[in-house]
Write a protein that holds these residues in place. Structure first.
Motif, PDB file in Angstrom:
ATOM      1  N   MET A   1       0.845  -1.174   0.000  1.00 57.64           N
ATOM      2  CA  MET A   1       0.000   0.000   0.000  1.00 57.64           C
ATOM      3  C   MET A   1       0.890   1.235   0.000  1.00 57.64           C
ATOM      4  SD  MET A   1      -3.041   1.157   2.560  1.00 57.64           S
ATOM      5  CE  MET A   1      -4.140   0.059   1.722  1.00 57.64           C
ATOM      6  N   LYS A   2       0.495   2.217  -0.739  1.00 56.01           N
ATOM      7  CA  LYS A   2       1.254   3.453  -0.875  1.00 56.01           C
ATOM      8  C   LYS A   2       0.758   4.508   0.113  1.00 56.01           C
ATOM      9  CE  LYS A   2       2.844   2.361  -5.268  1.00 56.01           C
ATOM     10  NZ  LYS A   2       4.063   1.699  -5.150  1.00 56.01           N
ATOM     11  N   ILE A   3       1.640   5.445   0.430  1.00 57.09           N
ATOM     12  CA  ILE A   3       1.275   6.523   1.354  1.00 57.09           C
ATOM     13  C   ILE A   3       0.050   7.276   0.836  1.00 57.09           C
ATOM     14  CG2 ILE A   3       2.004   8.785   2.216  1.00 57.09           C
ATOM     15  CD1 ILE A   3       4.776   7.618   2.708  1.00 57.09           C
ATOM     16  N   GLY A   4      -0.026   7.501  -0.458  1.00 59.65           N
ATOM     17  CA  GLY A   4      -1.172   8.203  -1.031  1.00 59.65           C
ATOM     18  C   GLY A   4      -2.490   7.498  -0.767  1.00 59.65           C
ATOM     19  N   ASN A   5      -2.486   6.155  -0.799  1.00 58.24           N
ATOM     20  CA  ASN A   5      -3.704   5.393  -0.499  1.00 58.24           C
ATOM     21  C   ASN A   5      -4.132   5.598   0.954  1.00 58.24           C
ATOM     22  OD1 ASN A   5      -2.038   3.303  -2.526  1.00 58.24           O
ATOM     23  ND2 ASN A   5      -4.147   3.736  -3.078  1.00 58.24           N
ATOM     24  N   ILE A   6      -3.154   5.629   1.846  1.00 52.74           N
ATOM     25  CA  ILE A   6      -3.458   5.814   3.264  1.00 52.74           C
ATOM     26  C   ILE A   6      -4.033   7.197   3.512  1.00 52.74           C
ATOM     27  CG2 ILE A   6      -2.432   5.987   5.571  1.00 52.74           C
ATOM     28  CD1 ILE A   6      -0.458   3.759   4.596  1.00 52.74           C
ATOM     29  N   VAL A   7      -3.419   8.211   2.915  1.00 53.98           N
ATOM     30  CA  VAL A   7      -3.911   9.582   3.073  1.00 53.98           C
ATOM     31  C   VAL A   7      -5.350   9.674   2.555  1.00 53.98           C
ATOM     32  CG1 VAL A   7      -3.590  11.970   2.301  1.00 53.98           C
ATOM     33  CG2 VAL A   7      -1.611  10.623   3.029  1.00 53.98           C
ATOM     34  N   SER A   8      -5.621   9.066   1.410  1.00 50.81           N
ATOM     35  CA  SER A   8      -6.973   9.092   0.841  1.00 50.81           C
ATOM     36  C   SER A   8      -7.981   8.332   1.696  1.00 50.81           C
ATOM     37  CB  SER A   8      -6.968   8.487  -0.564  1.00 50.81           C
ATOM     38  OG  SER A   8      -6.174   9.254  -1.428  1.00 50.81           O
ATOM     39  N   ALA A   9      -7.521   7.277   2.378  1.00 48.86           N
ATOM     40  CA  ALA A   9      -8.418   6.434   3.171  1.00 48.86           C
ATOM     41  C   ALA A   9      -8.720   7.002   4.553  1.00 48.86           C
ATOM     42  CB  ALA A   9      -7.815   5.041   3.325  1.00 48.86           C
ATOM     43  N   MET A  10      -7.993   8.004   5.001  1.00 53.06           N
ATOM     44  CA  MET A  10      -8.159   8.477   6.377  1.00 53.06           C
ATOM     45  C   MET A  10      -9.575   8.941   6.720  1.00 53.06           C
ATOM     46  SD  MET A  10      -5.659   7.537   8.023  1.00 53.06           S
ATOM     47  CE  MET A  10      -6.157   8.235   9.586  1.00 53.06           C
ATOM     48  N   PRO A  11     -10.280   9.684   5.867  1.00 49.07           N
ATOM     49  CA  PRO A  11     -11.658  10.046   6.239  1.00 49.07           C
ATOM     50  C   PRO A  11     -12.542   8.812   6.480  1.00 49.07           C
ATOM     51  CG  PRO A  11     -10.906  11.438   4.455  1.00 49.07           C
ATOM     52  CD  PRO A  11      -9.862  10.357   4.634  1.00 49.07           C
ATOM     53  N   ALA A  12     -12.412   7.799   5.639  1.00 48.02           N
ATOM     54  CA  ALA A  12     -13.202   6.574   5.818  1.00 48.02           C
ATOM     55  C   ALA A  12     -12.761   5.827   7.066  1.00 48.02           C
ATOM     56  CB  ALA A  12     -13.086   5.680   4.594  1.00 48.02           C
ATOM     57  N   LEU A  13     -11.467   5.809   7.342  1.00 49.74           N
ATOM     58  CA  LEU A  13     -10.973   5.132   8.540  1.00 49.74           C
ATOM     59  C   LEU A  13     -11.431   5.849   9.807  1.00 49.74           C
ATOM     60  CD1 LEU A  13      -9.380   2.738   9.538  1.00 49.74           C
ATOM     61  CD2 LEU A  13      -7.297   4.099   9.349  1.00 49.74           C
ATOM     62  N   ARG A  14     -11.477   7.165   9.762  1.00 48.82           N
ATOM     63  CA  ARG A  14     -11.997   7.926  10.918  1.00 48.82           C
ATOM     64  C   ARG A  14     -13.482   7.630  11.130  1.00 48.82           C
ATOM     65  NH1 ARG A  14      -8.561  12.212   8.648  1.00 48.82           N
ATOM     66  NH2 ARG A  14      -6.700  12.278   9.944  1.00 48.82           N
ATOM     67  N   LYS A  15     -14.202   7.409  10.036  1.00 47.34           N
ATOM     68  CA  LYS A  15     -15.616   7.039  10.131  1.00 47.34           C
ATOM     69  C   LYS A  15     -15.757   5.694  10.849  1.00 47.34           C
ATOM     70  CE  LYS A  15     -19.027   7.458   6.633  1.00 47.34           C
ATOM     71  NZ  LYS A  15     -19.457   7.117   5.267  1.00 47.34           N
ATOM     72  N   TYR A 103     -19.865   2.218  -0.456  1.00 49.39           N
ATOM     73  CA  TYR A 103     -19.011   1.432  -1.338  1.00 49.39           C
ATOM     74  C   TYR A 103     -17.668   2.142  -1.531  1.00 49.39           C
ATOM     75  CZ  TYR A 103     -17.139  -0.786  -5.484  1.00 49.39           C
ATOM     76  OH  TYR A 103     -16.311  -1.433  -6.365  1.00 49.39           O
ATOM     77  N   GLN A 104     -17.712   3.448  -1.668  1.00 47.53           N
ATOM     78  CA  GLN A 104     -16.481   4.230  -1.826  1.00 47.53           C
ATOM     79  C   GLN A 104     -15.585   4.074  -0.598  1.00 47.53           C
ATOM     80  OE1 GLN A 104     -16.969   8.449  -2.414  1.00 47.53           O
ATOM     81  NE2 GLN A 104     -14.814   8.733  -2.867  1.00 47.53           N
ATOM     82  N   ASP A 105     -16.181   4.108   0.599  1.00 46.44           N
ATOM     83  CA  ASP A 105     -15.401   3.896   1.826  1.00 46.44           C
ATOM     84  C   ASP A 105     -14.707   2.540   1.788  1.00 46.44           C
ATOM     85  OD1 ASP A 105     -16.238   6.328   2.935  1.00 46.44           O
ATOM     86  OD2 ASP A 105     -17.907   5.414   4.020  1.00 46.44           O
ATOM     87  N   LEU A 106     -15.456   1.507   1.419  1.00 51.18           N
ATOM     88  CA  LEU A 106     -14.878   0.159   1.366  1.00 51.18           C
ATOM     89  C   LEU A 106     -13.715   0.084   0.380  1.00 51.18           C
ATOM     90  CD1 LEU A 106     -17.995  -2.176   1.551  1.00 51.18           C
ATOM     91  CD2 LEU A 106     -16.218  -1.857   3.264  1.00 51.18           C
ATOM     92  N   CYS A 107     -13.865   0.746  -0.750  1.00 50.28           N
ATOM     93  CA  CYS A 107     -12.781   0.746  -1.743  1.00 50.28           C
ATOM     94  C   CYS A 107     -11.547   1.441  -1.192  1.00 50.28           C
ATOM     95  CB  CYS A 107     -13.238   1.430  -3.030  1.00 50.28           C
ATOM     96  SG  CYS A 107     -14.471   0.483  -3.947  1.00 50.28           S
TER      97      CYS A 107
END
Length: 119
Positions: A1-15, A103-107
Motif C-alpha cells: 500500500m502506498k502513502i497516497g492510499n493511506i492519506v486518501s483512506a483516512m476520512p473513511a478510517l476515521r468514520k 461502497y467508496q469507503d470500502l474501496c
C-alpha cells in the motif's frame, strides 16, 4: 500500500473509528490508526517542508510559487508513491458491527480493513 492510499483512506478510517463497536474491534481499529500515525506525520511534514522551500507565506499560510508548482507536484508524487505495505496489518471487522460504510469507503479501506462474517 502506498502513502497516497493511506492519506486518501483516512476520512473513511476515521468514520470506522467513530462507530459504536465492541471493545475488542475498537481496540484493533485503534491500533491500526496508531500504526498509521507515523505515515501521516511523515506525509504532512514532507508536504510542509516542500511548500515552505518552494513557496512564500501568505495571509492564510503558505503557497507554492507558480514557477515551482510542477517541481512540487513531482516531489509530492514521490512521497505518495512510497510503499508501506509491509508495515500494515489489516484489521478484520465482523460484518455485524455497527459500522455504516459506503461502497467508496470500502474501496478506500481496501488493505486496511477487511469485513468478515463471524462463524
Amino acid at each position: 500500500m502506498k502513502i497516497g492510499n493511506i492519506v486518501s483512506a483516512m476520512p473513511a478510517l476515521r468514520k470506522v473509528a467513530a462507530a459504536d463497536m465492541r471493545p475488542r474491534t475498537l481496540y484493533k481499529v485503534s491500533k491500526l490508526m496508531d500504526s498509521l500515525d507515523h505515515v501521516l506525520t511523515f506525509y504532512n511534514e514532507r508536504q510542509a517542508h516542500l511548500v515552505k522551500s518552494m513557496g512564500h507565506e501568505i495571509d492564510t499560510g503558505w503557497r507554492v510559487d507558480d514557477d515551482k508548482i510542477d517541481e512540487y507536484r513531482k516531489k509530492m508524487q514521490e512521497v505518495i508513491d512510497v510503499d508501506v505495505a509491509d508495515e500494515i496489518e489489516p484489521v478484520k471487522i465482523p460484518v455485524d458491527e455497527n459500522v455504516k460504510l459506503s461502497y467508496q469507503d470500502l474501496c478506500l479501506l481496501r488493505g486496511l480493513i477487511e469485513l468478515e462474517a463471524e462463524e
